[in-house]
Motif scaffolding. Structure first.
Motif, PDB file in Angstrom:
ATOM      1  N   ARG A 185       0.835  -1.200   0.000  1.00 27.04           N
ATOM      2  CA  ARG A 185       0.000   0.000   0.000  1.00 27.04           C
ATOM      3  C   ARG A 185       0.876   1.259   0.000  1.00 27.04           C
ATOM      4  O   ARG A 185       1.832   1.362   0.767  1.00 27.04           O
ATOM      5  CB  ARG A 185      -0.920   0.002   1.229  1.00 27.04           C
ATOM      6  CG  ARG A 185      -1.954   1.121   1.197  1.00 27.04           C
ATOM      7  CD  ARG A 185      -2.962   0.933   2.302  1.00 27.04           C
ATOM      8  NE  ARG A 185      -3.798  -0.241   2.085  1.00 27.04           N
ATOM      9  CZ  ARG A 185      -4.852  -0.269   1.284  1.00 27.04           C
ATOM     10  NH1 ARG A 185      -5.208   0.815   0.624  1.00 27.04           N
ATOM     11  NH2 ARG A 185      -5.564  -1.361   1.139  1.00 27.04           N
ATOM     12  N   TRP A 186       0.520   2.189  -0.858  1.00 25.57           N
ATOM     13  CA  TRP A 186       1.274   3.437  -0.975  1.00 25.57           C
ATOM     14  C   TRP A 186       1.016   4.329   0.236  1.00 25.57           C
ATOM     15  O   TRP A 186      -0.127   4.561   0.624  1.00 25.57           O
ATOM     16  CB  TRP A 186       0.845   4.168  -2.246  1.00 25.57           C
ATOM     17  CG  TRP A 186       1.599   5.434  -2.509  1.00 25.57           C
ATOM     18  CD1 TRP A 186       1.126   6.700  -2.385  1.00 25.57           C
ATOM     19  CD2 TRP A 186       2.953   5.563  -2.939  1.00 25.57           C
ATOM     20  NE1 TRP A 186       2.103   7.605  -2.718  1.00 25.57           N
ATOM     21  CE2 TRP A 186       3.244   6.935  -3.056  1.00 25.57           C
ATOM     22  CE3 TRP A 186       3.967   4.640  -3.231  1.00 25.57           C
ATOM     23  CZ2 TRP A 186       4.484   7.411  -3.460  1.00 25.57           C
ATOM     24  CZ3 TRP A 186       5.204   5.122  -3.628  1.00 25.57           C
ATOM     25  CH2 TRP A 186       5.439   6.473  -3.739  1.00 25.57           C
ATOM     26  N   VAL A 187       2.071   4.831   0.850  1.00 24.98           N
ATOM     27  CA  VAL A 187       1.935   5.751   1.976  1.00 24.98           C
ATOM     28  C   VAL A 187       2.350   7.135   1.492  1.00 24.98           C
ATOM     29  O   VAL A 187       3.463   7.310   0.997  1.00 24.98           O
ATOM     30  CB  VAL A 187       2.829   5.321   3.163  1.00 24.98           C
ATOM     31  CG1 VAL A 187       2.723   6.328   4.305  1.00 24.98           C
ATOM     32  CG2 VAL A 187       2.452   3.927   3.631  1.00 24.98           C
ATOM     33  N   GLU A 194      15.277   7.969  -6.735  1.00 24.83           N
ATOM     34  CA  GLU A 194      16.376   7.402  -5.966  1.00 24.83           C
ATOM     35  C   GLU A 194      15.982   6.058  -5.365  1.00 24.83           C
ATOM     36  O   GLU A 194      14.793   5.739  -5.264  1.00 24.83           O
ATOM     37  CB  GLU A 194      16.792   8.382  -4.861  1.00 24.83           C
ATOM     38  CG  GLU A 194      17.497   9.593  -5.434  1.00 24.83           C
ATOM     39  CD  GLU A 194      17.997  10.538  -4.378  1.00 24.83           C
ATOM     40  OE1 GLU A 194      18.252  10.078  -3.249  1.00 24.83           O
ATOM     41  OE2 GLU A 194      18.114  11.728  -4.680  1.00 24.83           O
ATOM     42  N   SER A 195      16.986   5.306  -4.965  1.00 24.03           N
ATOM     43  CA  SER A 195      16.766   3.985  -4.403  1.00 24.03           C
ATOM     44  C   SER A 195      15.911   4.051  -3.137  1.00 24.03           C
ATOM     45  O   SER A 195      16.110   4.922  -2.291  1.00 24.03           O
ATOM     46  CB  SER A 195      18.135   3.358  -4.078  1.00 24.03           C
ATOM     47  OG  SER A 195      17.962   2.075  -3.575  1.00 24.03           O
ATOM     48  N   GLY A 196      14.940   3.148  -3.052  1.00 23.05           N
ATOM     49  CA  GLY A 196      14.129   3.044  -1.846  1.00 23.05           C
ATOM     50  C   GLY A 196      12.981   4.029  -1.767  1.00 23.05           C
ATOM     51  O   GLY A 196      12.341   4.174  -0.720  1.00 23.05           O
ATOM     52  N   THR A 197      12.704   4.712  -2.864  1.00 22.03           N
ATOM     53  CA  THR A 197      11.648   5.731  -2.830  1.00 22.03           C
ATOM     54  C   THR A 197      10.284   5.188  -3.256  1.00 22.03           C
ATOM     55  O   THR A 197       9.310   5.940  -3.351  1.00 22.03           O
ATOM     56  CB  THR A 197      12.005   6.934  -3.724  1.00 22.03           C
ATOM     57  OG1 THR A 197      12.387   6.443  -5.008  1.00 22.03           O
ATOM     58  CG2 THR A 197      13.142   7.736  -3.125  1.00 22.03           C
ATOM     59  N   GLY A 198      10.202   3.881  -3.527  1.00 22.39           N
ATOM     60  CA  GLY A 198       8.895   3.276  -3.792  1.00 22.39           C
ATOM     61  C   GLY A 198       8.591   2.994  -5.258  1.00 22.39           C
ATOM     62  O   GLY A 198       7.432   2.806  -5.616  1.00 22.39           O
ATOM     63  N   LYS A 199       9.614   2.916  -6.099  1.00 22.00           N
ATOM     64  CA  LYS A 199       9.368   2.637  -7.522  1.00 22.00           C
ATOM     65  C   LYS A 199       8.680   1.288  -7.710  1.00 22.00           C
ATOM     66  O   LYS A 199       7.784   1.148  -8.532  1.00 22.00           O
ATOM     67  CB  LYS A 199      10.675   2.678  -8.322  1.00 22.00           C
ATOM     68  CG  LYS A 199      11.325   4.049  -8.350  1.00 22.00           C
ATOM     69  CD  LYS A 199      12.530   4.080  -9.234  1.00 22.00           C
ATOM     70  CE  LYS A 199      13.665   3.214  -8.741  1.00 22.00           C
ATOM     71  NZ  LYS A 199      14.224   3.611  -7.451  1.00 22.00           N
ATOM     72  N   GLU A 200       9.110   0.298  -6.927  1.00 18.86           N
ATOM     73  CA  GLU A 200       8.483  -1.022  -7.083  1.00 18.86           C
ATOM     74  C   GLU A 200       7.044  -1.011  -6.572  1.00 18.86           C
ATOM     75  O   GLU A 200       6.171  -1.674  -7.133  1.00 18.86           O
ATOM     76  CB  GLU A 200       9.301  -2.108  -6.366  1.00 18.86           C
ATOM     77  CG  GLU A 200       8.769  -3.493  -6.697  1.00 18.86           C
ATOM     78  CD  GLU A 200       9.604  -4.617  -6.127  1.00 18.86           C
ATOM     79  OE1 GLU A 200      10.835  -4.454  -5.974  1.00 18.86           O
ATOM     80  OE2 GLU A 200       9.013  -5.672  -5.829  1.00 18.86           O
ATOM     81  N   VAL A 201       6.793  -0.245  -5.525  1.00 17.79           N
ATOM     82  CA  VAL A 201       5.421  -0.122  -5.012  1.00 17.79           C
ATOM     83  C   VAL A 201       4.530   0.472  -6.103  1.00 17.79           C
ATOM     84  O   VAL A 201       3.424  -0.006  -6.367  1.00 17.79           O
ATOM     85  CB  VAL A 201       5.369   0.762  -3.736  1.00 17.79           C
ATOM     86  CG1 VAL A 201       3.940   0.888  -3.232  1.00 17.79           C
ATOM     87  CG2 VAL A 201       6.258   0.184  -2.652  1.00 17.79           C
TER      88      VAL A 201
HETATM   89  N1  LIG Z   1       5.505   5.892  -0.506  1.00 16.23           N
HETATM   90  C1  LIG Z   1       5.669   4.658  -0.037  1.00 16.23           C
HETATM   91  N2  LIG Z   1       4.612   3.991   0.450  1.00 16.23           N
HETATM   92  C2  LIG Z   1       4.750   2.758   0.959  1.00 16.23           C
HETATM   93  N3  LIG Z   1       5.908   2.081   1.042  1.00 16.23           N
HETATM   94  C3  LIG Z   1       6.989   2.704   0.572  1.00 16.23           C
HETATM   95  C4  LIG Z   1       6.951   4.003   0.006  1.00 16.23           C
HETATM   96  N4  LIG Z   1       8.197   4.358  -0.387  1.00 16.23           N
HETATM   97  C5  LIG Z   1       8.979   3.318  -0.077  1.00 16.23           C
HETATM   98  N5  LIG Z   1       8.270   2.320   0.509  1.00 16.23           N
HETATM   99  C6  LIG Z   1       8.790   1.057   1.016  1.00 16.23           C
HETATM  100  O1  LIG Z   1      10.200   1.201   1.028  1.00 16.23           O
HETATM  101  C7  LIG Z   1      10.812   0.009   0.583  1.00 16.23           C
HETATM  102  C8  LIG Z   1      11.576   0.279  -0.689  1.00 16.23           C
HETATM  103  O2  LIG Z   1      10.618   0.570  -1.708  1.00 16.23           O
HETATM  104  P1  LIG Z   1      10.819   0.055  -3.177  1.00 16.23           P
HETATM  105  O3  LIG Z   1      11.464  -1.290  -3.207  1.00 16.23           O
HETATM  106  O4  LIG Z   1       9.521   0.205  -3.905  1.00 16.23           O
HETATM  107  O5  LIG Z   1      11.858   1.150  -3.681  1.00 16.23           O
HETATM  108  P2  LIG Z   1      12.600   1.289  -5.068  1.00 16.23           P
HETATM  109  O6  LIG Z   1      12.478   2.717  -5.438  1.00 16.23           O
HETATM  110  O7  LIG Z   1      12.034   0.277  -6.040  1.00 16.23           O
HETATM  111  O8  LIG Z   1      14.071   0.932  -4.643  1.00 16.23           O
HETATM  112  P3  LIG Z   1      15.292   0.377  -5.524  1.00 16.23           P
HETATM  113  O9  LIG Z   1      15.576   1.394  -6.589  1.00 16.23           O
HETATM  114  O10 LIG Z   1      16.397   0.281  -4.517  1.00 16.23           O
HETATM  115  O11 LIG Z   1      14.860  -0.963  -6.063  1.00 16.23           O
HETATM  116  C9  LIG Z   1       9.703  -1.027   0.389  1.00 16.23           C
HETATM  117  O12 LIG Z   1       9.559  -1.784   1.551  1.00 16.23           O
HETATM  118  C10 LIG Z   1       8.476  -0.165   0.148  1.00 16.23           C
HETATM  119  O13 LIG Z   1       7.320  -0.838   0.544  1.00 16.23           O
END
Ligand SMILES: Nc1ncnc2c1ncn2[C@@H]1O[C@H](COP(=O)(O)OP(=O)(O)OP(=O)(O)O)[C@@H](O)[C@H]1O
Length: 103
Positions: A6-8, A36-43
């Motif tokens: 779920r998107w936060v 950037e890494s970890g910003t929720g692209k996969e979400v």
């Molecule tokens: N806006 C958001 N809402 C909910 N969860 C988030 C959000 N942003 C990041 N997260 C959580 O942070 C973690 C990293 O998110 P995610 O894997 O989607 O990032 P990413 O941008 O795809 O990273 P990477 O580039 O390193 O693969 C996950 O556990 C994800 O659920």
């Protein structure tokens, strides 16, 4: 969206981003997500998948940065049994094949 993904975010920017990705989900085109890494692209990618016509297909995520250069082709396109030393018995389907009909 699945509770686990779920998107936060409640800011104006966040809402605008979700509106844009909802539009992207409505068309059958490739989508490039950059941040950037970890910003929720996969979400977001999962969100697009769930809003799209492909939602009943598989969602296959792959970390390209973690792939060894000499194994990329095997991972993406798969291989048949005996293709190389150490190949799995029965071969292995590629990620593209696994994602067929999905994302
Ligand atoms: N806006 C958001 N809402 C909910 N969860 C988030 C959000 N942003 C990041 N997260 C959580 O942070 C973690 C990293 O998110 P995610 O894997 O989607 O990032 P990413 O941008 O795809 O990273 P990477 O580039 O390193 O693969 C996950 O556990 C994800 O659920």
């Amino acid at each position: 969206m699945n509770e686990q993904y779920r998107w936060v975010g409640n800011s104006t920017k966040s809402k605008q981003a979700l509106e844009i990705v909802a539009k992207a989900a409505a068309v059958n085109l490739s989508v490039l997500l950059q941040e950037e890494s970890g910003t929720g692209k996969e979400v977001i990618a999962r969100y697009i998948h769930q809003l799209s016509d492909r939602k009943n297909g598989p969602f296959i995520a792959i970390n390209c940065a973690a792939l060894l250069p000499n194994l990329i082709e095997n991972e993406l396109f798969g291989y048949v049994e005996g293709a190389f030393a150490g190949a799995k018995k029965g071969g292995q389907p590629g990620k593209f094949e696994l994602a067929n009909g999905g994302t």
